[in-house]
Scaffold this active site. Structure first.
Site, short mmCIF file in Angstrom:
data_model
loop_
_atom_site.label_atom_id
_atom_site.label_comp_id
_atom_site.label_asym_id
_atom_site.label_seq_id
_atom_site.Cartn_x
_atom_site.Cartn_y
_atom_site.Cartn_z
N GLU A 179 0.79 -1.22 0.00
CA GLU A 179 0.00 0.00 0.00
C GLU A 179 0.84 1.29 0.00
OE1 GLU A 179 -2.81 -0.20 3.23
OE2 GLU A 179 -3.94 -1.82 2.31
N GLU B 166 -5.36 -8.65 1.12
CA GLU B 166 -5.98 -8.32 2.41
C GLU B 166 -7.46 -8.07 2.19
OE1 GLU B 166 -4.25 -5.01 4.63
OE2 GLU B 166 -2.23 -5.69 4.14
C1 GBH Z 1 -4.50 -2.06 5.69
O1 GBH Z 1 -4.63 -0.77 5.17
C2 GBH Z 1 -3.09 -2.28 6.16
O2 GBH Z 1 -2.32 -2.88 5.14
C3 GBH Z 1 -3.00 -3.10 7.44
O3 GBH Z 1 -1.71 -2.99 7.97
C4 GBH Z 1 -4.05 -2.63 8.42
O4 GBH Z 1 -3.94 -3.26 9.67
C5 GBH Z 1 -5.41 -2.91 7.81
O5 GBH Z 1 -5.51 -2.28 6.58
C6 GBH Z 1 -6.57 -2.44 8.66
O6 GBH Z 1 -6.55 -1.05 8.80
O7 GBH Z 1 -12.52 6.01 5.94
O8 GBH Z 1 -14.15 4.99 4.47
O9 GBH Z 1 -12.60 6.63 3.61
C7 GBH Z 1 -5.95 -0.30 4.97
C8 GBH Z 1 -6.07 0.84 3.99
C9 GBH Z 1 -7.00 2.97 3.53
C10 GBH Z 1 -8.47 1.21 4.19
C11 GBH Z 1 -8.01 4.01 3.98
C12 GBH Z 1 -9.51 2.22 4.59
C13 GBH Z 1 -10.26 4.56 4.44
C14 GBH Z 1 -11.72 4.25 4.20
N1 GBH Z 1 -7.14 1.76 4.32
N2 GBH Z 1 -9.36 3.50 3.93
S1 GBH Z 1 -12.82 5.56 4.59
#
Ligand code: GBH
Length: 452
Positions: free
Chosen positions: A167, A352
């Site tokens: 990511e 994931e």
């Molecule tokens: C992952 O990233 C990571 O790779 C991992 O380490 C982590 O523990 C896991 O997710 C859980 O968080 O607020 O509706 O606009 C997640 C990437 C990017 C997913 C931002 C949610 C925001 C959604 N995230 N996104 S919102």
């Protein structure tokens, strides 16, 4: 007779974690500090002052954790390597003891018939390299490729699936633009630079792999499909910006060797020009893409939101997880078909997918019922099957996460595990979702055909 759900014969079922989130003992056996080590010890940055000092104590419990995966029937396991365990200073001297931990892990997995997928970078930059600018220093591409080569030489005889970065969007957006994640910068000029050197580093590591490795290497990105909140032209334009910023900023350069034009509009004067040779380095042929999917966004124009001028709209009748993310399984089908349509027929993995919900305490009989997580998984597993039906070359699925773990700046307040972890005793208790997933694996997806 109704059609049963069938997955391709070689489809892989696994779970995922990352080093800093589960290992604990961050400085053991000669490891150097990472930027997360620093971040968690800076007061006020992580909820309740939580740290990864102990986390799931996986560094000391690795063997029993692998045994647990085996009991659950896991066929694959995606984990990350802590760069500063292998190279305490980020470059130069190799710490044999740090590398040996991952060698023991890989051997334990293979002994249990569990395929390892190794991520080289899941957000834990060696502090010594951050002192030299981290992702802002152009030399990082060489340092990253050197680190990757050390690991390839040791483990490529046993590891068949490699991922360069986890990511990159989160690294830049969280680490350099909004500052909620390490190294905690908030700088509109830094963000595009971090993006670019992340991608050069990805390219350099893939190049190194072609020299040192024999199997498969790819990139892992987070995708959230963006749907316009209305037909108004400004909402449609805002949606295109949001989509370019999150979903295409890293895939376009990796696959096409160009950045989406919208980024210039979003960052204005902070968006630099780069030399042609950089794009050549970034655009290395890769063997697969890993897609991390959690949620979608319905997007509207919003002048007040910086720098995108776009905001998500809350959906009234939808279910939200404890991190405030909408449960929307169709978005996973849409995402996988979008990747195929835009980037071509590259093999895909869902690297994931999962959800944080409040769990009840573990019951006397060692059971923990988490029906919301079971429901989330069932829907999303059916969604990947729909994508396969639509012709997507999906090779495997990794649930996030095997264990409840250190959820970055939210500390231990959010639980994503299919296995409950008692952070006082370190006892592991598979939740109902783990038992459900075991049945999915044992039946190769067939149980998904049954009514809920
Ligand atoms: C992952 O990233 C990571 O790779 C991992 O380490 C982590 O523990 C896991 O997710 C859980 O968080 O607020 O509706 O606009 C997640 C990437 C990017 C997913 C931002 C949610 C925001 C959604 N995230 N996104 S919102």
């Amino acid at each position: 007779m109704t059609q049963r759900i069938q997955f391709p014969p070689k489809f892989l079922w696994g779970s995922a974690t990352s080093a800093y989130q589960i290992e604990g003992s961050p400085l053991a056996d000669g490891a150097g500090p990472s930027i997360w080590q620093r971040f968690v010890h800076t007061p006020g940055l992580v909820r309740d002052g939580d740290t990864g000092e102990m986390a799931c104590d996986h560094y000391r419990r690795m063997e029993s954790d692998v045994a647990l995966m085996s009991e659950l029937g896991m066929q694959a396991y995606r984990f990350s390597i802590a760069w500063s365990r292998v190279l305490p200073e980020g470059k130069g001297k190799v710490n044999a003891a740090g590398l040996a931990f991952y060698e023991r892990l890989v051997d334990a997995l293979l002994k249990n018939n569990i395929q390892p997928m190794v991520t080289l970078y899941h957000w834990d930059m060696p502090a010594a390299l951050d002192d030299r600018g981290g992702w802002l220093n152009p030399d990082i591409a060489g340092w990253f490729a050197d680190y990757a080569s050390v690991v390839f030489r040791k483990l490529d005889d046993r590891v068949k699936l490699w991922a360069t970065l986890n990511e990159p969007w989160v690294v830049t957006d969280g680490g350099y633009l909004h500052g909620a994640l390490a190294p905690g910068h908030k700088n509109r000029f830094e963000a595009p630079i971090a993006t670019h050197h992340l991608m050069r580093s990805h390219g350099a590591a893939v190049q190194a792999y072609r020299a040192e490795g024999k199997h498969q290497i790819g990139l892992v990105v987070n995708i959230e499909p963006k749907y316009a909140a209305s037909d108004l032209p400004q909402d449609i334009a805002a949606t295109a910006r949001a989509e370019a910023y999150m979903n295409r900023q890293y895939l376009d350069p990796a696959i096409f060797g160009t950045y989406p034009g919208e980024l210039k509009e979003i960052f204005g004067e902070a968006w630099p020009e780069w030399p042609e040779e950089d794009y050549k380095l970034i655009k290395q042929p890769i063997d697969f893409l890993g897609v991390n999917y959690y949620t979608r966004n319905v997007t509207r124009h919003d002048e007040a939101s910086w720098p995108l001028r776009a905001s998500p709209v809350r959906q009234k009748s939808a279910t939200y997880t404890e991190t405030g993310w909408e449960v929307y399984a169709q978005g996973l089908t849409d995402t996988l078909t979008w990747v195929k349509q835009r980037y071509g027929d590259i093999p895909l993995y869902v690297t994931e997918n999962g959800a944080a919900f409040f769990d009840p305490p573990v019951a006397e009989n060692d059971r923990l019922d988490d029906p919301l997580r079971v429901n989330y998984l069932r829907k999303h597993l059916r969604a990947i099957h729909s994508a396969i039906d639509a012709g997507v070359d999906l090779r495997g699925y990794f649930v996030w996460s095997l264990l409840d773990n250190f959820e970055w700046s939210l500390g231990y307040s959010k639980r994503f595990g299919i296995v409950h972890v008692d952070f006082e005793t370190q006892k592991r208790t598979p939740k109902a979702s783990a038992h459900f997933y075991s049945k999915v694996i044992a039946s190769h997806g067939d149980v998904l055909s049954n009514p809920d």
